[in-house]
Design an enzyme around this catalytic site. Structure first.
Site, PDB file in Angstrom:
ATOM      1  N   HIS A 162      -8.524  45.502  40.364  1.00 52.48           N
ATOM      2  CA  HIS A 162      -8.740  46.238  39.795  1.00 52.48           C
ATOM      3  C   HIS A 162      -8.294  47.461  39.544  1.00 52.48           C
ATOM      4  CE1 HIS A 162     -12.891  44.726  40.461  1.00 52.48           C
ATOM      5  NE2 HIS A 162     -12.431  43.747  39.412  1.00 52.48           N
ATOM      6  N   HIS A 222      -5.952  44.758  44.704  1.00 46.25           N
ATOM      7  CA  HIS A 222      -7.280  43.477  44.273  1.00 46.25           C
ATOM      8  C   HIS A 222      -6.571  44.401  42.983  1.00 46.25           C
ATOM      9  CE1 HIS A 222      -9.548  46.802  44.963  1.00 46.25           C
ATOM     10  NE2 HIS A 222     -11.040  46.158  43.999  1.00 46.25           N
ATOM     11  N   HIS A 274     -13.986  55.121  49.521  1.00 43.88           N
ATOM     12  CA  HIS A 274     -14.285  54.028  48.298  1.00 43.88           C
ATOM     13  C   HIS A 274     -15.307  54.379  48.437  1.00 43.88           C
ATOM     14  CE1 HIS A 274     -14.605  50.801  45.737  1.00 43.88           C
ATOM     15  NE2 HIS A 274     -13.465  51.170  45.220  1.00 43.88           N
ATOM     16  N   HIS A 321     -14.743  39.736  46.417  1.00 42.91           N
ATOM     17  CA  HIS A 321     -15.322  41.223  45.877  1.00 42.91           C
ATOM     18  C   HIS A 321     -14.847  40.422  44.164  1.00 42.91           C
ATOM     19  CE1 HIS A 321     -15.806  45.463  43.928  1.00 42.91           C
ATOM     20  NE2 HIS A 321     -14.046  45.109  44.177  1.00 42.91           N
ATOM     21  N   ASP A 365      -8.898  51.110  39.778  1.00 41.07           N
ATOM     22  CA  ASP A 365      -8.928  51.924  40.524  1.00 41.07           C
ATOM     23  C   ASP A 365      -8.112  51.176  42.188  1.00 41.07           C
ATOM     24  OD1 ASP A 365     -10.902  50.282  41.536  1.00 41.07           O
ATOM     25  OD2 ASP A 365     -12.079  51.393  42.307  1.00 41.07           O
ATOM     26  N   HIS A 366      -7.516  50.830  41.938  1.00 40.79           N
ATOM     27  CA  HIS A 366      -6.218  50.199  43.293  1.00 40.79           C
ATOM     28  C   HIS A 366      -5.193  50.271  42.920  1.00 40.79           C
ATOM     29  CE1 HIS A 366     -10.017  49.805  46.162  1.00 40.79           C
ATOM     30  NE2 HIS A 366     -10.439  49.701  45.422  1.00 40.79           N
TER      31      HIS A 366
END
Lengths: 301, 301
Positions: free
Chosen positions: B62, B60, B268, B140, B64-65
């Site tokens: 976001h 996805h 995570h 999410h 941090d990914h």
């Protein structure tokens, strides 16, 4: 004035070197200049408080100078920042950042102001009562600016002994600090020089990265106290420097010399070399006052 | 099958923890899963050869990914890569990457293929003769997929002693490996089981991050060998997990139990906790075979 170099190596981040980013503390303002990938971690490592950074200057949109910007902006939001943040950089930076915020459905908790730059002439892009920031148009493969940070001259310092000796009322102190003379009750004029000392000299810092050797910047940075000028290559790679629109250490030193800079700081080293000491040696053949920038190093003036 | 965790902490990169990224080596293929800021440096630290990565899966958008994706793509180009690179991720990832390449006037030296995902149903997104990859729709705050990597069953192994004993010609070997019986010249049929051994069992790996507790994924990951399931919070923060659409360690363990997974890997983690050992303790109250993911750790099956 304090310069903390978070990263000063060219091209790709590696385990032991970081791409361009630095923090300039000047007149109690904290300016972040460029923001390569990993900058937010380098800020943490160097114990720079995120909350003190309100202005970020991006020289150009090559990855090693701005891929860390979106992460820095996002982390500021995750930490609940509420203070305005100002971004100065080439046209396009707003589109990149807002697109990523939109697609991640993650908006900032603070106001984000973009000041997009397009001019090919030097211009004032920030000014407050203590500091003025101007662009330095550079020549690189994409639209690029350096930045000139100038302290405004401070007030003169009161000569406490002298004002007491002349029995001058405190109401005159602000006038004296501003450079004014004082007329006593008997009509005697006391010249300011007898009542005050010179202010602390106003300092200036020029950040010039990335750029090919370009004498057009010399009038803009003339007499600068500290010049950070990129030196991607040693003289043996002078042809490559020209081809890729970068500079050699000797070219950086020549600009420092011709601009009558007091101090040169080198950086943006190609990672092809084993060490950086040679950059200093070559630069000093032309200009004596050379400091080697390096990741995590701070200088104060 | 080997899993190397490059980063498995939530939210922001820090000096000692990295955001999500991992490398799965399966049937001699190397898949990069998620790509938080700093992933390229983590790849270097863990001595993963950039040139072996041909497929990158993004769960996805976001930060941090995926904030490390543009840097990874750019570095591959700077290093002169020529092999095709395939990116699988939510719709929008192509626009973000191409906009940044365009504005930096830096194009890749290799072909970049985007496979943008929009479906809310599990679908096959990669398949070759050894491996198949399917999406695992997750719940999410933005459109998110997990990924199920499945080895295809290999050939049966030739029983060398038996084929010699029956004096079987090498021309039949491929048929035997494929499961076929052999008819001798005298008409005798030798059953395959007498001439070969079972193949090495086909393994599977499910990556599920980020997601709230969601039993709808269980049929997709049923009987998986290894389940990586996010566990952002401990049970004390169960309400926060629900609110932010994340999971607790116990919820991850419940999914592992109900899906009949053989092994659970946690990750995570929120950086609010002092250590991660407690995640394992809480998960093991529900499901015994728990491994703690951590930055730089590898597991083999």
């Amino acid at each position: 004035m304090k310069l903390t170099i978070l990263g000063c190596y060219a091209a790709t981040p590696r385990t032991i070197t970081n791409p361009t980013s630095q923090v300039l503390e000047i007149k109690n303002r904290l300016f972040l200049i460029d923001c390569g990938e990993g900058t937010q971690v380098q800020l943490r490592k160097n114990k720079i408080k995120f909350s003190k950074i309100n202005h970020i200057f991006i020289s150009h949109l090559h990855g090693d100078h701005f891929f860390g910007l979106i992460g820095t902006i996002s982390t500021f939001a995750l930490l609940g920042r509420t203070t305005d943040l100002h971004i100065y950089g080439p046209k396009g930076v707003k589109e990149i950042i807002t697109l990523q915020l939109k697609l991640s459905n993650s908006w900032t908790t603070y106001e984000l102001f973009f000041h997009e730059l397009e001019s090919k002439e030097s211009e004032v892009i920030f000014e407050d009562n203590r500091v003025i920031v101007k662009t330095i148009p550079l020549k690189h493969r994409v639209y690029t600016n350096g930045f000139l940070f100038q302290e405004k001259p401070g007030e003169r310092k009161l000569n406490v002994e002298a004002v007491q000796q002349y029995d001058i009322h405190t109401a005159y102190y602000q006038k004296i600090k501003g450079g004014g003379d004082v007329t006593l009750d008997d009509g005697t004029v006391i010249e300011n020089e007898k009542l005050s000392f010179d202010p602390i000299p106003a300092l200036s810092y020029a950040f010039c990265s990335d750029t090919v050797y370009n004498e057009a910047i010399i009038p803009i940075i003339k007499d600068v106290d500290v010049l950070y000028h990129e030196s991607t290559f040693l003289e043996s790679e002078a042809a490559l420097a020209l081809k890729t629109l970068h500079s050699t250490a000797q070219e950086a030193a020549t600009i420092a010399l011709k601009a009558n800079a007091k101090q040169l700081v080198l950086g943006h080293y190609s990672t092809r070399y084993d060490g950086i000491e040679r950059f200093k040696v070559e630069a000093q053949e032309i200009f004596p006052n050379v400091l080697l920038g390096d990741d995590g190093v701070s200088f104060e003036w």
